[in-house]
Design an enzyme around this catalytic site. Structure first.
Site, PDB file in Angstrom:
ATOM      1  N   TYR A  83     -18.043   3.628   5.664  1.00  0.00           N
ATOM      2  CA  TYR A  83     -18.688   3.937   6.839  1.00  0.00           C
ATOM      3  C   TYR A  83     -20.352   4.355   6.939  1.00  0.00           C
ATOM      4  O   TYR A  83     -20.679   4.983   8.174  1.00  0.00           O
ATOM      5  CB  TYR A  83     -18.603   4.470   7.809  1.00  0.00           C
ATOM      6  CG  TYR A  83     -16.880   4.202   8.579  1.00  0.00           C
ATOM      7  CD1 TYR A  83     -16.051   4.315   7.536  1.00  0.00           C
ATOM      8  CD2 TYR A  83     -16.868   4.181   9.493  1.00  0.00           C
ATOM      9  CE1 TYR A  83     -15.107   2.913   8.202  1.00  0.00           C
ATOM     10  CE2 TYR A  83     -15.556   4.150  10.440  1.00  0.00           C
ATOM     11  CZ  TYR A  83     -14.292   3.103  10.078  1.00  0.00           C
ATOM     12  OH  TYR A  83     -13.395   2.386  10.061  1.00  0.00           O
ATOM     13  N   LYS A 118      -6.757   4.490  -2.795  1.00  0.00           N
ATOM     14  CA  LYS A 118      -6.904   3.519  -4.098  1.00  0.00           C
ATOM     15  C   LYS A 118      -7.230   2.982  -4.897  1.00  0.00           C
ATOM     16  O   LYS A 118      -8.294   2.122  -5.016  1.00  0.00           O
ATOM     17  CB  LYS A 118      -7.132   2.011  -2.448  1.00  0.00           C
ATOM     18  CG  LYS A 118      -6.653   0.556  -2.139  1.00  0.00           C
ATOM     19  CD  LYS A 118      -5.323  -0.092  -1.950  1.00  0.00           C
ATOM     20  CE  LYS A 118      -4.940  -0.916  -2.558  1.00  0.00           C
ATOM     21  NZ  LYS A 118      -3.689  -1.535  -2.905  1.00  0.00           N
ATOM     22  N   ASP A 136      -1.872   1.325   0.991  1.00  0.00           N
ATOM     23  CA  ASP A 136      -0.787   0.373   1.114  1.00  0.00           C
ATOM     24  C   ASP A 136       1.019   0.842   0.881  1.00  0.00           C
ATOM     25  O   ASP A 136       1.655   0.663   2.124  1.00  0.00           O
ATOM     26  CB  ASP A 136      -1.314  -0.835   0.620  1.00  0.00           C
ATOM     27  CG  ASP A 136      -0.742  -1.186  -1.392  1.00  0.00           C
ATOM     28  OD1 ASP A 136      -1.102   0.475  -1.495  1.00  0.00           O
ATOM     29  OD2 ASP A 136      -0.328  -1.811  -1.329  1.00  0.00           O
ATOM     30  N   ASP A 192      -8.985   5.982   9.132  1.00  0.00           N
ATOM     31  CA  ASP A 192      -9.315   5.476  10.489  1.00  0.00           C
ATOM     32  C   ASP A 192      -7.689   4.411  10.578  1.00  0.00           C
ATOM     33  O   ASP A 192      -6.871   4.312  11.353  1.00  0.00           O
ATOM     34  CB  ASP A 192     -10.442   4.125  10.234  1.00  0.00           C
ATOM     35  CG  ASP A 192     -10.208   3.938  11.905  1.00  0.00           C
ATOM     36  OD1 ASP A 192     -10.475   4.611  12.671  1.00  0.00           O
ATOM     37  OD2 ASP A 192     -11.368   2.913  11.917  1.00  0.00           O
TER      38      ASP A 192
END
Ligand code: NAP
Length: 422
Positions: free
Chosen positions: A161, A231, A285, A309
């Site tokens: 971002y 992640k 995940d 987000d």
């Protein structure tokens, strides 16, 4: 004053929120603060005034008064001043320290960059905080929505971002591609042909101040755990570093107040010391699954911008969706409350959408002011309204026998309930 007042609507009365003596992070809040408000684009002009009414009622019921200072960004600023984000808007929020905004439209693919991202960066609002809890009467796609009581701390200034990206077909993207291939040795990683390239910065500074804020919140609010979501198995040097720096904060800065999950099992057979916050981590995940399968195990989440987000929207869906989900952005000694939802342009000006997300964002702002009594009143009055079956279209379509109200009618009902409950 450091800026020109022509582009803000200054209230007649009210006092300024100032920093407490000797502190840049603690605030001295008067009973009649001046608070800037941006209605925003699309449905912002529906939910903004609705939330103002409710927050005014809660302030009045607890012996206070909010003096609103209207400031502009997005479409309304373009119409009035021919610019997207007047400097005066940013300066007003800086000067008054606590503000609230509705959604701002961001064009996809082309046009200007996100004004939301720009505001967060210019004001250094580094933590986006999204509480997700269930209100009685709100329909949910899961059978036990009450198990969700989580607060997500999303890093707000870094990650993909940060806006460091180059468009396909430009000289710049070609230069970056050549640098990556020729200088850095990734020679067969990027496919041939048009390519867009972005950069994902994750810093120790950005990570640590976010994780610190999440742990501080957990300690202040008697929460059990902080989960670092990443992640890092794939993006080892960015998301993996976030995890490692997060654990460093937990291990080095809090003494016995904080314990990591590994230490808990290695040294204490899983038995946490009383009142200690346990810090653990989950891969993103897996975390999205666990939100559904082991909801009650999660308390405070600390994560990077993009994960945050996705995760907070998914969590929001479990407690009623975008019409309900509130949020706020925090910097040191600064708060800009804003709902999670966007400008939903197709509903603009129809007095139709749910103002709850904006109202409950205002509730976070009231808590930040230290007005917990007013904040509780807002929550209770919204819950009372919804559980009596008086709701906007988004909830009405999921409920049997509910009464469909317009945005403004819903706000009036909440105000009525504030007056009854006060
Ligand atoms: P959106 O505006 O949040 O709307 C998506 C859908 O969510 C709506 O069509 C509606 O669903 C539901 N919804 C949103 N707000 C609601 C409310 N208050 N009450 C009831 N339902 C609500 O998302 P988007 O269409 O992806 O984004 C539109 C624009 O907003 C984009 O330009 C985006 O960049 C911007 N945006 C801004 C912010 C921000 O300012 N912080 C955040 C997100 C997006 P149904 O039609 O199914 O009822």
């Amino acid at each position: 004053m450091s800026y020109d007042y022509d582009k803000v609507e200054v209230p007649e009365g009210g006092s300024k929120i100032e920093p407490a003596e000797g502190s840049e992070t603690e605030l001295e809040v008067p009973d009649d603060p001046i608070i800037p408000i941006i209605y925003g684009d699309g449905v912002g002009s529906d939910v903004g005034p609705a939330a103002q009414k409710v927050l005014d009622a809660a302030a009045e019921a607890t012996g206070r008064e909010i003096n609103w200072m209207r400031v502009y960004a997005g479409e309304s600023a373009r119409e009035k001043y021919d610019e997207n984000l007047p400097e005066e808007t940013v300066e007003a929020i800086k000067e008054h320290r606590v503000a609230i905004k509705g959604p701002l439209t961001t064009p996809v693919g082309a046009g200007f960059r996100s004004l939301n991202v720009a505001l967060r960066k210019m004001l250094d609002l580094y933590a986006n905080v999204r509480p997700t809890y269930h209100l009685d009467g709100v329909p949910s796609p899961v059978s036990e929505p009450g198990k969700m009581d989580m607060v997500t701390f999303r890093e707000n200034t870094e990650d993909v971002y940060a806006g460091i990206e180059w468009e396909a077909g430009t000289d710049e993207v070609q230069q970056v591609k050549e640098f990556v291939e020729d200088e850095m040795g990734f020679d067969s990683t990027i496919h041939d042909g048009p390519v867009g390239i972005g950069v994902k910065p994750i810093t120790e500074f950005g990570t640590k101040r976010l994780v610190r804020r999440a742990i501080d919140y957990a300690l202040e609010h008697d929460r059990d755990s902080v989960t670092l979501v990443h992640k890092g198995n794939i993006m080892k040097f960015t998301e993996g570093a976030f995890r490692d720096w997060g654990y460093e904060v937990a291990e080095e800065e809090y003494g016995d107040e904080v314990i990591t999950e590994d230490t808990l099992w290695e040294e204490r057979d899983g038995e946490a010391p009383e009142d200690a916050v346990v810090v653990n981590d989950r891969i993103a995940d897996n975390m999205l699954q666990q939100l559904l399968t082991r909801t009650e195990n999660y308390d405070i989440i600390a994560t990077m911008n993009l994960n945050g987000d996705y995760l907070s929207d998914a969590a929001g869906a479990q407690i009623g969706g975008l019409g309900i989900a509130p949020g706020a952005n925090f910097g040191d000694g600064r708060c800009l409350a804003e709902p999670v939802h966007g400008s939903a342009p197709k509903y603009e000006g129809q007095d139709k959408v749910n103002p709850t997300a904006m109202i409950l964002s205002g509730r976070i702002m009231l808590e930040y002011l230290g007005w917990d009594d007013a904040a509780d009143l807002v929550r209770d009055a919204v819950e009372e309204t919804i559980s009596s079956g008086k709701v906007t279209y988004d909830l009405e379509r999921q409920l049997d026998d509910a009464e469909k109200l317009a945005t403004s009618e819903f706000a009036e009902e909440v105000v009525g309930n504030i007056e009854k409950l006060a």
